[in-house]
Design a protein around this motif. Structure first.
Motif, PDB file in Angstrom:
ATOM      1  N   LEU A 275     -70.428 -35.717 -10.458  1.00 19.48           N
ATOM      2  CA  LEU A 275     -70.390 -34.454  -9.576  1.00 19.48           C
ATOM      3  C   LEU A 275     -69.604 -34.567  -8.372  1.00 19.48           C
ATOM      4  O   LEU A 275     -68.920 -33.386  -8.173  1.00 19.48           O
ATOM      5  N   SER A 276     -69.670 -35.626  -7.735  1.00 21.69           N
ATOM      6  CA  SER A 276     -68.517 -35.637  -6.811  1.00 21.69           C
ATOM      7  C   SER A 276     -67.218 -35.537  -7.193  1.00 21.69           C
ATOM      8  O   SER A 276     -66.414 -35.065  -6.468  1.00 21.69           O
TER       9      SER A 276
ATOM     10  N   TYR B  23     -66.251 -33.899  -9.629  1.00 23.79           N
ATOM     11  CA  TYR B  23     -65.898 -32.341  -9.757  1.00 23.79           C
ATOM     12  C   TYR B  23     -65.557 -31.648  -8.403  1.00 23.79           C
ATOM     13  O   TYR B  23     -64.510 -30.859  -8.410  1.00 23.79           O
ATOM     14  N   PHE B  24     -66.511 -31.851  -7.344  1.00 18.60           N
ATOM     15  CA  PHE B  24     -66.203 -31.265  -6.184  1.00 18.60           C
ATOM     16  C   PHE B  24     -64.746 -31.606  -5.536  1.00 18.60           C
ATOM     17  O   PHE B  24     -64.107 -30.768  -5.109  1.00 18.60           O
ATOM     18  N   GLU B  25     -64.514 -32.954  -5.737  1.00 24.37           N
ATOM     19  CA  GLU B  25     -63.053 -33.422  -5.086  1.00 24.37           C
ATOM     20  C   GLU B  25     -62.006 -32.727  -5.985  1.00 24.37           C
ATOM     21  O   GLU B  25     -61.010 -32.371  -5.308  1.00 24.37           O
ATOM     22  N   ALA B  26     -62.129 -32.610  -7.192  1.00 19.53           N
ATOM     23  CA  ALA B  26     -61.169 -32.273  -8.103  1.00 19.53           C
ATOM     24  C   ALA B  26     -60.847 -30.710  -7.761  1.00 19.53           C
ATOM     25  O   ALA B  26     -59.753 -30.125  -7.716  1.00 19.53           O
ATOM     26  N   VAL B  27     -61.741 -29.886  -7.553  1.00 18.38           N
ATOM     27  CA  VAL B  27     -61.747 -28.397  -6.975  1.00 18.38           C
ATOM     28  C   VAL B  27     -61.243 -28.186  -5.727  1.00 18.38           C
ATOM     29  O   VAL B  27     -60.316 -27.425  -5.435  1.00 18.38           O
ATOM     30  N   GLN B  28     -61.755 -29.056  -4.905  1.00 14.78           N
ATOM     31  CA  GLN B  28     -61.657 -28.427  -3.614  1.00 14.78           C
ATOM     32  C   GLN B  28     -60.274 -29.356  -2.989  1.00 14.78           C
ATOM     33  O   GLN B  28     -59.713 -28.851  -1.958  1.00 14.78           O
ATOM     34  N   LEU B  29     -59.877 -30.594  -3.638  1.00 14.99           N
ATOM     35  CA  LEU B  29     -58.795 -31.291  -3.002  1.00 14.99           C
ATOM     36  C   LEU B  29     -57.706 -31.660  -3.753  1.00 14.99           C
ATOM     37  O   LEU B  29     -56.713 -31.722  -3.294  1.00 14.99           O
ATOM     38  N   ALA B  30     -58.016 -31.758  -5.246  1.00 12.14           N
ATOM     39  CA  ALA B  30     -57.036 -32.259  -6.223  1.00 12.14           C
ATOM     40  C   ALA B  30     -56.331 -31.137  -6.964  1.00 12.14           C
ATOM     41  O   ALA B  30     -55.525 -31.484  -7.741  1.00 12.14           O
ATOM     42  N   GLY B  31     -56.457 -30.033  -6.437  1.00 11.20           N
ATOM     43  CA  GLY B  31     -55.764 -28.836  -7.199  1.00 11.20           C
ATOM     44  C   GLY B  31     -56.271 -28.437  -8.593  1.00 11.20           C
ATOM     45  O   GLY B  31     -55.196 -27.605  -9.214  1.00 11.20           O
ATOM     46  N   PHE B  32     -57.444 -28.856  -9.064  1.00 16.14           N
ATOM     47  CA  PHE B  32     -58.044 -28.355 -10.286  1.00 16.14           C
ATOM     48  C   PHE B  32     -58.654 -27.023 -10.075  1.00 16.14           C
ATOM     49  O   PHE B  32     -59.261 -26.440  -9.118  1.00 16.14           O
TER      50      PHE B  32
ATOM     51  N   ARG C 223     -64.879 -28.142 -14.755  1.00 15.77           N
ATOM     52  CA  ARG C 223     -65.959 -27.966 -15.690  1.00 15.77           C
ATOM     53  C   ARG C 223     -65.553 -28.697 -17.150  1.00 15.77           C
ATOM     54  O   ARG C 223     -66.638 -29.496 -17.916  1.00 15.77           O
ATOM     55  N   LYS C 224     -64.424 -28.495 -17.847  1.00 15.79           N
ATOM     56  CA  LYS C 224     -64.003 -29.400 -18.957  1.00 15.79           C
ATOM     57  C   LYS C 224     -64.135 -30.602 -18.833  1.00 15.79           C
ATOM     58  O   LYS C 224     -64.528 -31.224 -19.734  1.00 15.79           O
ATOM     59  N   ILE C 225     -63.730 -31.207 -17.779  1.00 17.53           N
ATOM     60  CA  ILE C 225     -63.608 -32.683 -17.619  1.00 17.53           C
ATOM     61  C   ILE C 225     -64.790 -33.454 -17.033  1.00 17.53           C
ATOM     62  O   ILE C 225     -65.245 -34.256 -17.749  1.00 17.53           O
ATOM     63  N   PHE C 226     -65.593 -32.472 -16.221  1.00 15.98           N
ATOM     64  CA  PHE C 226     -66.731 -33.187 -15.457  1.00 15.98           C
ATOM     65  C   PHE C 226     -68.018 -32.591 -15.730  1.00 15.98           C
ATOM     66  O   PHE C 226     -68.925 -33.139 -15.323  1.00 15.98           O
ATOM     67  N   GLY C 227     -67.910 -31.586 -16.404  1.00 14.63           N
ATOM     68  CA  GLY C 227     -69.340 -30.662 -16.665  1.00 14.63           C
ATOM     69  C   GLY C 227     -69.421 -29.775 -15.776  1.00 14.63           C
ATOM     70  O   GLY C 227     -68.907 -29.605 -14.455  1.00 14.63           O
ATOM     71  N   LEU C 228     -70.595 -28.943 -15.637  1.00 12.65           N
ATOM     72  CA  LEU C 228     -70.960 -27.959 -14.763  1.00 12.65           C
ATOM     73  C   LEU C 228     -71.933 -28.557 -13.785  1.00 12.65           C
ATOM     74  O   LEU C 228     -72.712 -29.110 -14.072  1.00 12.65           O
ATOM     75  N   PRO C 229     -71.674 -28.335 -12.634  1.00  9.48           N
ATOM     76  CA  PRO C 229     -72.458 -28.924 -11.482  1.00  9.48           C
ATOM     77  C   PRO C 229     -73.993 -28.079 -11.653  1.00  9.48           C
ATOM     78  O   PRO C 229     -73.810 -26.947 -12.054  1.00  9.48           O
ATOM     79  N   PRO C 230     -75.126 -28.818 -11.223  1.00 11.02           N
ATOM     80  CA  PRO C 230     -76.330 -28.069 -11.416  1.00 11.02           C
ATOM     81  C   PRO C 230     -76.320 -27.102 -10.368  1.00 11.02           C
ATOM     82  O   PRO C 230     -75.799 -27.197  -9.146  1.00 11.02           O
ATOM     83  N   GLN C 231     -76.901 -26.012 -10.509  1.00  6.17           N
ATOM     84  CA  GLN C 231     -76.915 -24.856  -9.603  1.00  6.17           C
ATOM     85  C   GLN C 231     -77.591 -25.042  -8.393  1.00  6.17           C
ATOM     86  O   GLN C 231     -77.423 -24.568  -7.419  1.00  6.17           O
ATOM     87  N   ARG C 232     -78.663 -25.902  -8.362  1.00  7.39           N
ATOM     88  CA  ARG C 232     -79.353 -26.327  -7.367  1.00  7.39           C
ATOM     89  C   ARG C 232     -78.642 -27.189  -6.344  1.00  7.39           C
ATOM     90  O   ARG C 232     -79.175 -27.549  -5.149  1.00  7.39           O
ATOM     91  N   ILE C 233     -77.575 -27.765  -6.622  1.00  6.89           N
ATOM     92  CA  ILE C 233     -76.922 -28.545  -5.646  1.00  6.89           C
ATOM     93  C   ILE C 233     -75.743 -27.697  -4.967  1.00  6.89           C
ATOM     94  O   ILE C 233     -74.889 -27.128  -5.814  1.00  6.89           O
ATOM     95  N   ALA C 234     -75.963 -27.493  -3.679  1.00  9.84           N
ATOM     96  CA  ALA C 234     -74.990 -26.828  -2.896  1.00  9.84           C
ATOM     97  C   ALA C 234     -73.605 -27.694  -2.937  1.00  9.84           C
ATOM     98  O   ALA C 234     -73.525 -28.703  -2.613  1.00  9.84           O
ATOM     99  N   PRO C 235     -72.371 -26.836  -3.329  1.00  6.45           N
ATOM    100  CA  PRO C 235     -71.191 -27.795  -3.182  1.00  6.45           C
ATOM    101  C   PRO C 235     -71.091 -27.711  -1.675  1.00  6.45           C
ATOM    102  O   PRO C 235     -71.085 -27.233  -0.682  1.00  6.45           O
TER     103      PRO C 235
END
Length: 184
Positions: free
Chosen positions: A130-131, A133-142, A148-160
């Protein structure tokens, strides 16, 4: 090590491990090989704090011992760096066993079980993914779709979380502060 300790990587002794050395090293190891947005690299120290936060969010009932193990999940990287999984497999020796031996020494140094129970290991892996995923989207340009394809979909209950790479000294202080809080 800056503490004056000399750690034998092939036969690590818990007596040669200091949390200050771990925090110092992890704060200077870059996630994503430094290929992240921001004025500073997103460090393994910051990643460890994030994984501990996410493990607690995924399972609010875990205690301080499990949270401390989550914080230390990548602690061996203070001396062996952060290698991506495909490279670890290509190294030739059983790199995972090597890391686990060092992690066991670190755990023992701080009064933790040498290895986390399987349920905690699975939780830490989920939080780690999950970490990533968030790092990839926010920091690494994904894009979110790529992540989502690589790390899966984060649970909705977890705030980014909002991720901001810190200077090494601040990342080190944040890691040490969390360690002190959890080990009290």
């Amino acid at each position: 090590m800056l503490s004056g300790r000399r750690l034998d990587l092939l036969d690590p002794s818990p007596l040669d491990i200091e949390i200050e050395d771990i925090a110092h090293g992890l704060a200077r190891v870059a996630r994503w090989n430094g290929q992240t947005a921001g004025d500073h690299a997103f460090s393994v120290a910051q990643h460890c704090v994030l994984v501990e936060d996410l493990a607690a969010a995924l399972n609010p009932k875990i205690g301080r011992t499990a949270r401390l193990m989550a914080l230390l999940h990548d602690a061996p990287e203070y001396v062996v760096s952060d290698l991506i999984s495909p490279f670890k497999a290509a190294v030739g020796l059983d790199y995972k066993a090597f890391e686990l031996k060092l992690l066991a020494a670190i755990h023992l140094r701080f009064g933790l079980p040498a290895a986390p129970p399987e349920t905690m290991r699975v939780l830490f892996k989920k939080a780690d993914t999950l970490s990533a995923y968030f790092e990839a989207v926010q920091l690494a340009g994904f894009s979110e779709d790529e992540a989502r394809k690589i790390f899966g979909l984060p649970p909705q209950r977890i705030a980014p979380p909002t991720l901001t790479p810190l200077p090494a000294a601040k990342a080190q202080a944040e890691f040490l502060q969390r360690f002190v809080k959890l080990s009290a």
